[in-house]
Motif scaffolding. Structure first.
Motif, PDB file in Angstrom:
ATOM      1  N   PRO A 216      -6.992  -2.555  -4.788  1.00 62.37           N
ATOM      2  CA  PRO A 216      -6.801  -1.649  -5.921  1.00 62.37           C
ATOM      3  C   PRO A 216      -6.755  -0.178  -5.505  1.00 62.37           C
ATOM      4  CG  PRO A 216      -8.914  -2.811  -6.111  1.00 62.37           C
ATOM      5  CD  PRO A 216      -8.185  -3.388  -4.940  1.00 62.37           C
ATOM      6  N   THR A 217      -7.514   0.184  -4.486  1.00 61.19           N
ATOM      7  CA  THR A 217      -7.492   1.578  -4.012  1.00 61.19           C
ATOM      8  C   THR A 217      -6.116   1.922  -3.457  1.00 61.19           C
ATOM      9  OG1 THR A 217      -9.852   1.500  -3.527  1.00 61.19           O
ATOM     10  CG2 THR A 217      -8.566   3.210  -2.423  1.00 61.19           C
ATOM     11  N   ASP A 218      -5.563   1.049  -2.614  1.00 59.42           N
ATOM     12  CA  ASP A 218      -4.239   1.318  -2.046  1.00 59.42           C
ATOM     13  C   ASP A 218      -3.153   1.282  -3.115  1.00 59.42           C
ATOM     14  OD1 ASP A 218      -5.190   1.768   0.513  1.00 59.42           O
ATOM     15  OD2 ASP A 218      -4.762  -0.264   1.220  1.00 59.42           O
ATOM     16  N   LEU A 219      -3.236   0.356  -4.063  1.00 59.82           N
ATOM     17  CA  LEU A 219      -2.244   0.314  -5.147  1.00 59.82           C
ATOM     18  C   LEU A 219      -2.293   1.587  -5.987  1.00 59.82           C
ATOM     19  CD1 LEU A 219      -2.488  -3.418  -6.280  1.00 59.82           C
ATOM     20  CD2 LEU A 219      -0.566  -2.313  -5.092  1.00 59.82           C
ATOM     21  N   MET A 220      -3.486   2.135  -6.197  1.00 56.99           N
ATOM     22  CA  MET A 220      -3.600   3.395  -6.945  1.00 56.99           C
ATOM     23  C   MET A 220      -2.932   4.539  -6.188  1.00 56.99           C
ATOM     24  SD  MET A 220      -7.312   3.259  -8.910  1.00 56.99           S
ATOM     25  CE  MET A 220      -8.090   4.109  -7.594  1.00 56.99           C
ATOM     26  N   GLU A 221      -3.072   4.572  -4.875  1.00 56.30           N
ATOM     27  CA  GLU A 221      -2.448   5.639  -4.082  1.00 56.30           C
ATOM     28  C   GLU A 221      -0.928   5.482  -4.035  1.00 56.30           C
ATOM     29  OE1 GLU A 221      -3.844   8.560  -2.888  1.00 56.30           O
ATOM     30  OE2 GLU A 221      -5.470   7.799  -4.149  1.00 56.30           O
ATOM     31  N   ILE A 222      -0.449   4.248  -3.948  1.00 60.48           N
ATOM     32  CA  ILE A 222       1.000   4.014  -4.009  1.00 60.48           C
ATOM     33  C   ILE A 222       1.538   4.509  -5.346  1.00 60.48           C
ATOM     34  CG2 ILE A 222       2.772   2.208  -4.168  1.00 60.48           C
ATOM     35  CD1 ILE A 222       0.989   0.588  -2.136  1.00 60.48           C
ATOM     36  N   ALA A 223       0.860   4.157  -6.426  1.00 65.84           N
ATOM     37  CA  ALA A 223       1.283   4.583  -7.762  1.00 65.84           C
ATOM     38  C   ALA A 223       1.232   6.104  -7.887  1.00 65.84           C
ATOM     39  CB  ALA A 223       0.400   3.932  -8.821  1.00 65.84           C
ATOM     40  N   ARG A 224       0.201   6.704  -7.339  1.00 67.03           N
ATOM     41  CA  ARG A 224       0.083   8.162  -7.404  1.00 67.03           C
ATOM     42  C   ARG A 224       1.216   8.839  -6.630  1.00 67.03           C
ATOM     43  NH1 ARG A 224      -2.960  12.344  -5.639  1.00 67.03           N
ATOM     44  NH2 ARG A 224      -3.946  11.296  -3.885  1.00 67.03           N
ATOM     45  N   ALA A 225       1.591   8.267  -5.490  1.00 71.36           N
ATOM     46  CA  ALA A 225       2.714   8.813  -4.718  1.00 71.36           C
ATOM     47  C   ALA A 225       3.995   8.769  -5.544  1.00 71.36           C
ATOM     48  CB  ALA A 225       2.892   8.041  -3.409  1.00 71.36           C
ATOM     49  N   LEU A 226       4.227   7.664  -6.226  1.00 71.86           N
ATOM     50  CA  LEU A 226       5.423   7.544  -7.063  1.00 71.86           C
ATOM     51  C   LEU A 226       5.388   8.547  -8.207  1.00 71.86           C
ATOM     52  CD1 LEU A 226       5.639   3.653  -7.157  1.00 71.86           C
ATOM     53  CD2 LEU A 226       7.100   5.203  -5.838  1.00 71.86           C
ATOM     54  N   THR A 227       4.237   8.724  -8.808  1.00 67.03           N
ATOM     55  CA  THR A 227       4.094   9.682  -9.901  1.00 67.03           C
ATOM     56  C   THR A 227       4.347  11.105  -9.398  1.00 67.03           C
ATOM     57  OG1 THR A 227       2.553   8.241 -11.053  1.00 67.03           O
ATOM     58  CG2 THR A 227       2.492  10.577 -11.649  1.00 67.03           C
ATOM     59  N   LEU A 228       3.807  11.446  -8.244  1.00 65.67           N
ATOM     60  CA  LEU A 228       4.008  12.781  -7.686  1.00 65.67           C
ATOM     61  C   LEU A 228       5.477  13.050  -7.353  1.00 65.67           C
ATOM     62  CD1 LEU A 228       0.892  13.020  -5.332  1.00 65.67           C
ATOM     63  CD2 LEU A 228       1.288  14.324  -7.436  1.00 65.67           C
ATOM     64  N   LEU A 229       6.218  12.014  -7.014  1.00 63.05           N
ATOM     65  CA  LEU A 229       7.647  12.181  -6.705  1.00 63.05           C
ATOM     66  C   LEU A 229       8.495  12.423  -7.949  1.00 63.05           C
ATOM     67  CD1 LEU A 229       8.331   9.544  -3.924  1.00 63.05           C
ATOM     68  CD2 LEU A 229       8.648  12.019  -3.763  1.00 63.05           C
ATOM     69  N   GLY A 230       8.002  12.046  -9.101  1.00 54.44           N
ATOM     70  CA  GLY A 230       8.778  12.223 -10.332  1.00 54.44           C
ATOM     71  C   GLY A 230      10.047  11.391 -10.292  1.00 54.44           C
ATOM     72  N   ASP A 231      11.170  12.000 -10.691  1.00 47.44           N
ATOM     73  CA  ASP A 231      12.452  11.286 -10.753  1.00 47.44           C
ATOM     74  C   ASP A 231      12.913  10.756  -9.394  1.00 47.44           C
ATOM     75  OD1 ASP A 231      12.540  11.699 -13.474  1.00 47.44           O
ATOM     76  OD2 ASP A 231      13.901  13.423 -13.341  1.00 47.44           O
ATOM     77  N   ALA A 232      12.510  11.416  -8.326  1.00 45.14           N
ATOM     78  CA  ALA A 232      12.910  10.973  -6.983  1.00 45.14           C
ATOM     79  C   ALA A 232      12.350   9.591  -6.653  1.00 45.14           C
ATOM     80  CB  ALA A 232      12.464  11.983  -5.932  1.00 45.14           C
ATOM     81  N   ALA A 233      11.304   9.176  -7.350  1.00 42.99           N
ATOM     82  CA  ALA A 233      10.695   7.861  -7.102  1.00 42.99           C
ATOM     83  C   ALA A 233      11.627   6.724  -7.489  1.00 42.99           C
ATOM     84  CB  ALA A 233       9.378   7.735  -7.869  1.00 42.99           C
ATOM     85  N   GLU A 234      12.674   7.007  -8.255  1.00 44.55           N
ATOM     86  CA  GLU A 234      13.642   5.959  -8.608  1.00 44.55           C
ATOM     87  C   GLU A 234      14.322   5.374  -7.375  1.00 44.55           C
ATOM     88  OE1 GLU A 234      14.158   4.537 -11.628  1.00 44.55           O
ATOM     89  OE2 GLU A 234      12.479   5.768 -12.282  1.00 44.55           O
ATOM     90  N   ALA A 235      14.298   6.106  -6.256  1.00 41.69           N
ATOM     91  CA  ALA A 235      14.910   5.635  -5.013  1.00 41.69           C
ATOM     92  C   ALA A 235      14.009   4.656  -4.266  1.00 41.69           C
ATOM     93  CB  ALA A 235      15.239   6.818  -4.109  1.00 41.69           C
ATOM     94  N   ILE A 236      12.801   4.422  -4.797  1.00 41.78           N
ATOM     95  CA  ILE A 236      11.808   3.584  -4.124  1.00 41.78           C
ATOM     96  C   ILE A 236      11.434   2.410  -5.014  1.00 41.78           C
ATOM     97  CG2 ILE A 236       9.479   3.515  -3.150  1.00 41.78           C
ATOM     98  CD1 ILE A 236       9.732   6.589  -2.819  1.00 41.78           C
ATOM     99  N   GLN A 237      11.352   1.228  -4.427  1.00 41.52           N
ATOM    100  CA  GLN A 237      10.853   0.070  -5.162  1.00 41.52           C
ATOM    101  C   GLN A 237       9.512  -0.341  -4.574  1.00 41.52           C
ATOM    102  OE1 GLN A 237      11.986  -1.700  -8.033  1.00 41.52           O
ATOM    103  NE2 GLN A 237       9.824  -2.130  -7.719  1.00 41.52           N
TER     104      GLN A 237
END
Length: 169
Positions: A49-70
Protein backbone atom coordinates in the motif's frame (compact mmCIF):
# COMPACT_ATOMS: atom_id res chain seq x y z
CA UNK A 1 18.86 -8.03 -8.07
CA UNK A 2 21.94 -7.87 -10.31
CA UNK A 3 19.72 -8.81 -13.26
CA UNK A 4 17.51 -5.80 -12.61
CA UNK A 5 20.31 -3.35 -11.87
CA UNK A 6 22.60 -4.24 -14.73
CA UNK A 7 20.03 -5.49 -17.23
CA UNK A 8 21.87 -8.80 -17.59
CA UNK A 9 18.79 -10.69 -18.72
CA UNK A 10 15.55 -9.59 -20.32
CA UNK A 11 13.03 -8.20 -17.82
CA UNK A 12 9.34 -8.27 -18.66
CA UNK A 13 7.64 -10.16 -21.39
CA UNK A 14 4.42 -11.76 -22.50
CA UNK A 15 1.61 -12.45 -20.08
CA UNK A 16 -2.06 -13.41 -20.29
CA UNK A 17 -4.02 -12.30 -17.23
CA UNK A 18 -7.45 -10.89 -16.33
CA UNK A 19 -8.13 -7.33 -15.18
CA UNK A 20 -10.39 -6.14 -12.36
CA UNK A 21 -13.31 -5.94 -14.81
CA UNK A 22 -12.88 -9.59 -15.82
CA UNK A 23 -11.40 -8.74 -19.25
CA UNK A 24 -8.48 -10.78 -20.60
CA UNK A 25 -5.33 -8.67 -20.83
CA UNK A 26 -1.91 -9.20 -22.36
CA UNK A 27 1.18 -7.04 -22.43
CA UNK A 28 0.15 -5.91 -25.94
CA UNK A 29 -2.84 -4.04 -24.46
CA UNK A 30 -0.46 -1.53 -22.91
CA UNK A 31 1.78 -0.83 -25.90
CA UNK A 32 2.12 2.84 -26.73
CA UNK A 33 2.25 3.95 -23.08
CA UNK A 34 4.98 3.95 -20.51
CA UNK A 35 4.11 1.35 -17.93
CA UNK A 36 4.67 1.31 -14.19
CA UNK A 37 4.32 -2.32 -13.09
CA UNK A 38 4.06 -3.43 -9.48
CA UNK A 39 3.71 -6.97 -8.13
CA UNK A 40 2.12 -7.37 -4.71
CA UNK A 41 -1.10 -8.43 -3.03
CA UNK A 42 -4.04 -6.65 -1.47
CA UNK A 43 -3.54 -8.27 1.94
CA UNK A 44 -0.01 -6.87 2.23
CA UNK A 45 0.14 -4.92 5.47
CA UNK A 46 2.79 -2.34 4.65
CA UNK A 47 5.07 -2.26 1.60
CA UNK A 48 2.43 -2.70 -1.12
CA UNK A 49 0.00 0.00 0.00
CA UNK A 50 2.87 2.42 0.67
CA UNK A 51 4.36 1.89 -2.80
CA UNK A 52 0.93 2.07 -4.48
CA UNK A 53 0.30 5.40 -2.73
CA UNK A 54 3.61 6.78 -4.06
CA UNK A 55 2.86 5.55 -7.59
CA UNK A 56 -0.54 7.25 -7.40
CA UNK A 57 1.02 10.42 -6.02
CA UNK A 58 3.52 10.48 -8.90
CA UNK A 59 0.66 10.24 -11.40
CA UNK A 60 -1.24 13.00 -9.61
CA UNK A 61 1.82 15.26 -9.58
CA UNK A 62 2.24 14.75 -13.34
CA UNK A 63 -1.28 15.99 -14.04
CA UNK A 64 -2.31 15.59 -17.69
CA UNK A 65 1.12 14.20 -18.61
CA UNK A 66 0.25 11.07 -16.60
CA UNK A 67 -2.03 10.00 -19.46
CA UNK A 68 1.15 8.73 -21.16
CA UNK A 69 1.64 6.22 -18.32
CA UNK A 70 -0.35 3.11 -17.48
CA UNK A 71 0.02 1.94 -13.88
CA UNK A 72 -0.42 -1.83 -13.50
CA UNK A 73 -0.73 -3.88 -10.31
CA UNK A 74 -0.21 -7.66 -10.67
CA UNK A 75 -1.34 -9.71 -7.70
CA UNK A 76 0.83 -12.45 -6.26
CA UNK A 77 -2.20 -13.87 -4.43
CA UNK A 78 -4.67 -14.89 -7.15
CA UNK A 79 -6.65 -17.15 -4.80
CA UNK A 80 -7.77 -14.15 -2.74
CA UNK A 81 -7.28 -11.28 -5.19
CA UNK A 82 -10.16 -11.98 -7.55
CA UNK A 83 -11.16 -9.45 -10.20
CA UNK A 84 -14.01 -8.28 -7.94
CA UNK A 85 -11.66 -7.81 -4.98
CA UNK A 86 -9.16 -5.88 -7.12
CA UNK A 87 -12.01 -3.70 -8.44
CA UNK A 88 -12.91 -2.80 -4.87
CA UNK A 89 -9.33 -2.29 -3.62
CA UNK A 90 -7.46 -0.42 -6.36
CA UNK A 91 -9.60 2.72 -6.89
CA UNK A 92 -8.66 3.91 -3.41
CA UNK A 93 -5.15 4.46 -4.80
CA UNK A 94 -5.74 5.79 -8.32
CA UNK A 95 -8.66 5.52 -10.77
CA UNK A 96 -6.41 4.50 -13.68
CA UNK A 97 -4.61 1.72 -11.83
CA UNK A 98 -5.29 -1.57 -13.60
CA UNK A 99 -5.20 -4.72 -11.49
CA UNK A 100 -4.32 -8.07 -13.00
CA UNK A 101 -4.92 -11.57 -11.69
CA UNK A 102 -5.20 -15.04 -13.19
CA UNK A 103 -4.35 -18.63 -12.52
CA UNK A 104 -1.44 -19.42 -10.21
CA UNK A 105 0.51 -20.63 -13.26
CA UNK A 106 -0.16 -17.43 -15.23
CA UNK A 107 0.89 -15.29 -12.26
CA UNK A 108 4.05 -17.37 -11.84
CA UNK A 109 4.90 -16.89 -15.53
CA UNK A 110 4.46 -13.10 -15.30
CA UNK A 111 6.44 -12.93 -12.06
CA UNK A 112 9.28 -14.96 -13.53
CA UNK A 113 9.39 -12.69 -16.58
CA UNK A 114 9.87 -9.70 -14.27
CA UNK A 115 12.31 -11.56 -11.99
CA UNK A 116 9.92 -11.24 -9.03
CA UNK A 117 10.60 -13.37 -5.97
CA UNK A 118 7.57 -14.50 -3.97
CA UNK A 119 6.50 -17.35 -1.72
CA UNK A 120 3.57 -18.07 0.56
CA UNK A 121 4.61 -18.31 4.22
CA UNK A 122 2.72 -19.34 7.34
CA UNK A 123 2.26 -16.72 10.02
CA UNK A 124 1.41 -17.19 13.69
CA UNK A 125 -2.31 -17.54 14.23
CA UNK A 126 -2.96 -19.62 11.12
CA UNK A 127 -2.98 -16.79 8.57
CA UNK A 128 -0.53 -16.92 5.74
CA UNK A 129 1.18 -14.10 3.91
CA UNK A 130 3.32 -13.68 0.85
CA UNK A 131 6.94 -12.69 1.14
CA UNK A 132 7.92 -10.92 -2.06
CA UNK A 133 10.32 -8.56 -3.71
CA UNK A 134 8.77 -5.14 -4.09
CA UNK A 135 10.34 -3.40 -7.04
CA UNK A 136 8.44 -0.86 -9.11
CA UNK A 137 9.22 -1.54 -12.77
CA UNK A 138 9.36 1.15 -15.45
CA UNK A 139 8.72 -0.17 -18.94
CA UNK A 140 8.91 1.74 -22.24
CA UNK A 141 6.13 2.15 -24.79
CA UNK A 142 7.09 -1.10 -26.53
CA UNK A 143 7.23 -3.08 -23.28
CA UNK A 144 11.02 -2.90 -22.94
CA UNK A 145 12.61 -2.62 -19.53
CA UNK A 146 13.84 0.84 -18.56
CA UNK A 147 14.66 0.19 -14.91
CA UNK A 148 13.22 -0.19 -11.45
CA UNK A 149 12.57 1.79 -8.31
CA UNK A 150 13.30 0.11 -4.97
CA UNK A 151 10.59 -0.21 -2.33
CA UNK A 152 9.87 3.06 -0.57
CA UNK A 153 10.84 5.30 -3.50
CA UNK A 154 9.11 8.66 -3.24
CA UNK A 155 6.87 10.03 -5.99
CA UNK A 156 9.29 12.92 -6.49
CA UNK A 157 12.21 10.55 -7.08
CA UNK A 158 10.16 8.48 -9.52
CA UNK A 159 9.36 11.62 -11.47
CA UNK A 160 13.02 12.57 -11.91
CA UNK A 161 13.45 9.29 -13.79
CA UNK A 162 10.07 9.19 -15.56
CA UNK A 163 9.88 12.77 -16.89
CA UNK A 164 12.67 12.41 -19.49
CA UNK A 165 10.84 9.41 -20.97
CA UNK A 166 7.54 11.28 -21.38
CA UNK A 167 8.74 13.18 -24.44
CA UNK A 168 10.02 10.07 -26.18
CA UNK A 169 7.46 8.33 -28.22
Amino acid sequence: MDVLMWNREPVGGPFALVDQDGRPRTEADFRGKLRIVYFGYTGCPDVCPTDLMEIARALTLLGDAAEAIQPVFVTLDPARDTPAHLAEYLPSFHPRLIGLTGSAAAIRQAAEAYKVFYERVARPGGEDAIDHSAFIYLMDRAGGYLGFFPPGTSAERMLTIIRPHLGKG
